[in-house]
Structure formats: structure tokens, C-alpha cells
Write a protein that holds these residues in place. Structure first.
Motif, short mmCIF file in Angstrom:
data_model
loop_
_atom_site.label_atom_id
_atom_site.label_comp_id
_atom_site.label_asym_id
_atom_site.label_seq_id
_atom_site.Cartn_x
_atom_site.Cartn_y
_atom_site.Cartn_z
N ASP A 186 -3.87 0.81 5.82
CA ASP A 186 -4.34 2.14 6.19
C ASP A 186 -5.56 2.05 7.09
O ASP A 186 -6.38 1.12 6.95
CB ASP A 186 -4.71 2.94 4.94
N THR A 215 -1.00 1.23 -8.37
CA THR A 215 -0.33 2.19 -7.48
C THR A 215 -0.95 3.58 -7.50
O THR A 215 -1.30 4.12 -6.44
CB THR A 215 1.17 2.25 -7.79
N ALA A 229 -4.69 3.38 -6.03
CA ALA A 229 -4.73 3.19 -4.58
C ALA A 229 -4.34 4.47 -3.85
O ALA A 229 -4.93 4.82 -2.82
CB ALA A 229 -3.81 2.05 -4.18
N THR A 230 -3.37 5.19 -4.38
CA THR A 230 -2.94 6.45 -3.77
C THR A 230 -4.05 7.49 -3.85
O THR A 230 -4.33 8.19 -2.87
CB THR A 230 -1.67 6.97 -4.47
N ALA A 244 -6.89 6.60 -1.31
CA ALA A 244 -6.54 6.42 0.10
C ALA A 244 -7.26 7.46 0.94
O ALA A 244 -7.25 8.66 0.62
CB ALA A 244 -5.03 6.55 0.28
N ASP A 289 -5.79 0.27 -0.29
CA ASP A 289 -4.46 -0.33 -0.29
C ASP A 289 -4.51 -1.86 -0.16
O ASP A 289 -3.50 -2.52 -0.34
CB ASP A 289 -3.61 0.24 0.85
#
Length: 360
Positions: A50, A318, A321-322, A325, A332
Motif C-alpha cells: 500500500d 488480517t 492490517a485492514t 490501512a 500490510d
């Protein structure tokens, strides 16, 4: 500053190239950090990550590859966008904290930039080691033999073992606290136990409301891989809270390209709380049966551990990190590695063993 203190031409060329790679214009609220490759094939197969949020980026380095700026009063900082050092100008000379090798001879240039305009002496008379790691003090040998080097007693032990000429032994050591008083300026050093390393100290400039603590808080970014490769994860987590108990407005973390604020500290603690909760949930819910079924019949115990723990780390990372972001840079990149390190600490230090607990 004398010419013999300058690095070779090829190093300066490298630093200029690195500065150019980091100076990518902002676009659509995001800023990239990867340079245009000389050959497209050089990056074939490398993963994409990202973009870096603009709030995570620091000032652009100059053409020599560094930025030097005032924190407050006579307190300054230097960065090459990868590492940071801090220094105090005094009426007797300069008190420098850390000497990262990636900044190297640019520390001398940065100090010269400031003292040339302020009229204060440019000679580094005192050098404080935050801890023993070579990536933070590996250029300490640049400052000669008559510099007073100050560190924790454990730093002295570790440096004695390392026998690295680029990291000369300290001349003054302390166990709990030490006040550095030079030419009307003060730094308060304190040891609160092991965290990232067995010897990592807190460096407080009370007059300038600034705290330096290396490899614990990462303003604008998630922590480096495996929770900063820290040797004591529970105490590293605790150190974040100790840092927030200090009265400071500006934070120097030793890494990356910008200074920190108290909001940054609060945000990292929130990230770690979320990662802890997610990791605890994952080890309790990921089904270990497939891993035991496949690799147990082969007698491959390490394969069971690897695949199961990797699955737990991936499951834990998961959602975190989402969530982060676009808020914390490199969420990420390192969140799965950080979840894996936290998972191991939960198992070994906390006793949350999942399927590897007491057999029913």
C-alpha cells in the motif's frame, strides 16, 4: 568541518540517490516511497504494498541525504528517513544521542550546519548510547577517542562482548538514572528494565519537553518486523506505557523520517491492543486438526508448528492490517510478522498455548 571527516564520493552519490528516491511528490493524499528502477526486470516478482499515508512521511532529505531540524531551543534532530539521531548544542560543545551508520558522516555535516549559524562549538564532546545495537550506534567511532561516551552498564557488557571498533566502549556507565549536564544543558537518562534490548534507555530533555526512546514507538508506522525484533515482548509492550507517562510533547523514536506526538503513542498502543485481542482470539479458534492430520503421520513436528502458527498469525493479522490501512504506514508489510511475534510471546511468556497445552 575538516575534509577528512567527509565520506567517500561513492557514499555521497548513494546518499543523494536515496534522497531522490524518497522525494516522490504527494498525489491523491498519498506518497510513494519506491524509486523508479533502472531496469524493470530488477523488480520482477517483488510484492506490491500500500502507498504510504502523507501523515506518516517526514521532511524530504537534502541532496546529501539528510535533514536536520530544530526540535526546540538548542535541541535538534537528524534523519535520513530511515534512522534518527538527536543532539544538544551547548556552550562547551555538542551532546549527541546515537550515531546511526546510515546517517554516518552526515551527522557531522548536520551538526556543522547548525553550529555554523548559532556560533556554538561544533565539537561533539559527549555521546549517549541509547542501547548497544550497531544499527543505532555503529558510527560512534567517527567522533574520536576523547569523546565522553555514556551508556547503561548492560550496554558496556554487550559492547565488550561485541568488540566492535565502530562502537567504542562507554567511558561513563549507570544502572538506574544519570543526569548529563554540559554547558548549561541537561539530559536525563533512565533505565526501566529490558524492553527492545536488555539495555535500552529513556532519554528525556525536560527543558524541551522531548523524549527519545529507540525501537519502541514508531510514529506514523506500525512497529518494525517481529515487534522490533524485541528480546522481551511483555516489557517492550510495557515500555510504550512508561513512555506515555513521561511529560513530553515531541518524541524521537530513532527510526523513519518524522518526529512523534502524543497522538502517535496513543495510536500505537491502540494498534497493539487490537493485535493482542485478535491474536488471542485466533489461537483459540483456528482449528489445528488439518495440520496434525497431515504432518503428524509424517512425524514432522516442526511442520505442524510452522503451518499452524502461521495460520494463527495470518488470521490474527488480517483484520488489524485492514483496520489500520491508510492510518499507519506499512500495516500490510509487518502486521503478520508482528502477530507471529506476539503469538510466540503469548505462548511462551503468558501460557496461552492453544493446542500445545496440557494434554487432556
Amino acid at each position: 568541518m575538516s575534509r577528512e571527516l567527509h565520506s567517500p564520493t561513492d557514499r555521497r552519490r548513494f546518499l543523494k540517490g536515496a534522497a531522490g528516491a524518497l522525494a516522490v511528490p504527494a498525489a491523491a493524499g498519498l506518497i510513494g516511497t519506491r524509486a523508479q528502477p533502472a531496469h524493470a526486470d530488477d523488480t520482477a516478482g517483488l510484492p506490491d504494498f500500500d502507498p504510504i499515508p502523507t501523515t506518516s512521511a517526514g521532511p524530504t532529505p537534502n541532496t546529501d541525504g539528510y535533514h536536520v531540524g530544530r526540535i526546540d531551543g538548542n535541541l535538534y534532530w537528524v534523519t535520513d528517513s530511515y534512522y534518527q539521531a538527536m543532539f544538544l548544542t551547548t556552550t562547551r560543545g555538542v551532546v549527541l544521542v546515537d550515531a546511526p551508520p546510515t546517517i554516518g558522516h552526515n551527522l557531522l555535516r548536520a551538526i556543522d550546519d547548525i553550529t555554523r549559524t548559532t556560533g556554538r562549538p561544533s565539537k561533539v564532546t559527549h555521546l549517549v548510547y541509547s542501547h548497544s545495537h550497531a544499527d543505532h550506534i555503529g558510527a560512534a567511532g567517527l567522533f574520536g577517542h576523547d569523546v565522553i561516551r555514556i551508556a547503561h552498564t548492560e550496554t558496556a557488557r554487550l559492547l565488550t562482548r561485541a568488540a566492535d571498533p565502530n562502537r567504542p566502549l562507554p567511558t561513563i556507565t549507570f544502572r538506574d538514572t544519570h543526569r548529563v549536564k554540559v554547558g548549561g544543558e541537561v539530559l536525563d537518562l533512565a533505565y526501566h528494565g529490558p524492553n527492545h534490548s536488555p539495555d535500552n534507555i529513556f532519554i528525556h530533555a525536560p527543558e524541551y519537553n522531548t523524549l527519545m526512546l529507540v525501537d519502541v514507538l514508531y510514529p506514523g508506522w506500525v512497529p518494525f518486523k517481529n515487534l522490533a525484533v524485541s528480546q522481551d515482548i511483555p516489557e517492550w509492550v510495557k515500555a510504550q506505557h512508561i513512555a506515555m507517562d513521561y511529560p513530553w510533547h515531541t518524541f524521537v523514536g530513532g527510526h523513519l523520517g518524522r518526529l512523534g506526538t502524543r497522538t502517535d503513542g496513543t495510536l500505537q498502543i491502540q494498534y497493539m491492543n487490537d493485535l493482542d485481542a485478535s491474536t488471542r482470539s485466533a489461537i483459540a479458534t483456528v482449528d489445528p486438526t488439518p495440520y496434525f492430520a497431515k504432518y503428524g503421520t509424517q512425524g514432522n513436528s516442526w511442520a505442524i508448528f510452522k503451518t499452524f502458527l502461521d495460520a494463527v498469525a495470518d488470521t490474527a493479522a488480517t483484520p488489524v492490517a485492514t483496520k489500520y490501512a491508510g492510518i499507519l504506514a506499512a500495516a500490510d508489510v509487518f502486521t503478520k510478522d508482528n502477530a507471529w511475534a506476539l503469538l510466540e510471546s503469548l505462548r511462551i511468556d503468558t501460557g496461552i498455548l492453544g493446542p500445545f497445552g496440557i494434554r487432556p
